[in-house]
Design an enzyme around this catalytic site. Structure first.
Site, short mmCIF file in Angstrom:
data_model
loop_
_atom_site.label_atom_id
_atom_site.label_comp_id
_atom_site.label_asym_id
_atom_site.label_seq_id
_atom_site.Cartn_x
_atom_site.Cartn_y
_atom_site.Cartn_z
N GLY A 34 -40.88 17.26 -46.97
CA GLY A 34 -39.62 17.10 -46.24
C GLY A 34 -39.34 18.31 -45.39
N GLU A 111 -44.38 13.39 -55.63
CA GLU A 111 -43.39 14.43 -55.94
C GLU A 111 -42.99 14.38 -57.42
OE1 GLU A 111 -41.13 14.85 -51.62
OE2 GLU A 111 -40.39 13.40 -53.04
#
Ligand code: 5RP
Length: 262
Positions: A34, A111
């Site tokens: 991100g 993640e």
């Protein structure tokens, strides 16, 4: 502080800069995905190049892997690392217990695997991601492509009996085609508005055939580093019950601030 950065970017940067202070020589570090995590990878790369920090990084997406290599971090697989000392990642929402919604960038599966395989997880964020109750951000759920519409219908049917304020799911798109994750799956975004019991939601979603993983990270995050546009950072430690505030001071550095894309 570079003047052309927006206040949100400054906040993300200072959170990242503070979080890398927790990285020590020799650590195996999970590298999140991100725009906030990209700042962290850049900051770590600078420590590797300028200060000789010796770490091995396990990226949570192909784009983070590329960035990590570009900035000089040694990249290894999770299987090679086996276990990690620390993972630093962004989030889409966090609450007072440091439970999270993640997956806005579509990398929630790797993640969650990486964060769960770590002694510690630190989330880096600007203050806009803090919420009283999770759910305003659409909850990403990774589903296998086979029968995804049936999985969507099953999820929507199950939501009828749950404590939420919205019950629709939409297939995440990438232009005209369904978004495809690094693991070859699709993402359903659940528009729940408010999740009354996020622990129950996470368990129920993961029991459904077709669901690979959901974006609720419950009892995984240990610390959150919250950045502000004026350079202030707040570090909250859920285990120690402490909150510390500092100012992050830095000098503009061309290597860090050019060509940052994510
Ligand atoms: C990717 C994620 C990201 O951490 C989350 O979407 C936050 O991203 P950003 O830092 O760009 O706001 O979960 O799957």
């Amino acid at each position: 502080m570079p003047s052309d950065l927006s206040p949100i970017d400054k906040a993300k940067f200072v959170a990242a800069k503070k979080a890398v202070e927790f990285v020590e020589d020799g650590m195996r570090v999970g590298l999140g995905t991100g725009s906030t995590a990209a700042w962290m990878v850049r900051c770590l790369g600078e420590l590797v190049r300028e200060e000789g920090l010796k770490i091995r990084g396990v990226p949570t997406s192909t784009r983070t892997a590329q960035l990590a290599r570009d900035v000089g971090i040694e990249v290894i697989s999770l299987d090679a690392a086996k276990w990690l000392d620390l993972t630093i990642d962004g989030a889409d929402e966090f609450d007072a217990d440091l439970n999270l919604i993640k997956g806005g960038g579509g990398a929630l599966l790797q993640e969650k695997i990486v964060a769960t395989a770590s002694d510690q997880m630190i989330v880096i964020s600007d203050v806009s991601k803090e919420v009283e109750t999770l759910g305003a951000f659409p909850l990403p759920v990774e589903v296998i492509p086979f029968g995804w519409q049936t999985t969507q219908a099953l999820i929507e049917e199950t939501l009828v009996s749950m404590d939420v304020m919205g019950r629709s799911a939409s297939l995440r798109m990438n232009g005209d085609s369904p978004f495809v994750t690094d693991e070859g799956n699709h993402i359903l975004d659940l528009h729940l508005k408010r999740i009354g019991d996020s622990r129950q939601m996470a368990m129920i979603l993961n029991q459904m055939p077709g669901v690979v993983e959901n974006g609720l990270f419950i009892d995984i995050c240990d610390r959150v580093v919250i950045g502000y546009g004026d350079g202030k950072v707040e570090v909250r430690d859920i285990n120690a019950g402490t909150i510390e505030e500092n100012m992050v001071d830095f000098v503009e550095n061309d290597n860090l601030f050019t060509d940052l894309t994510d």
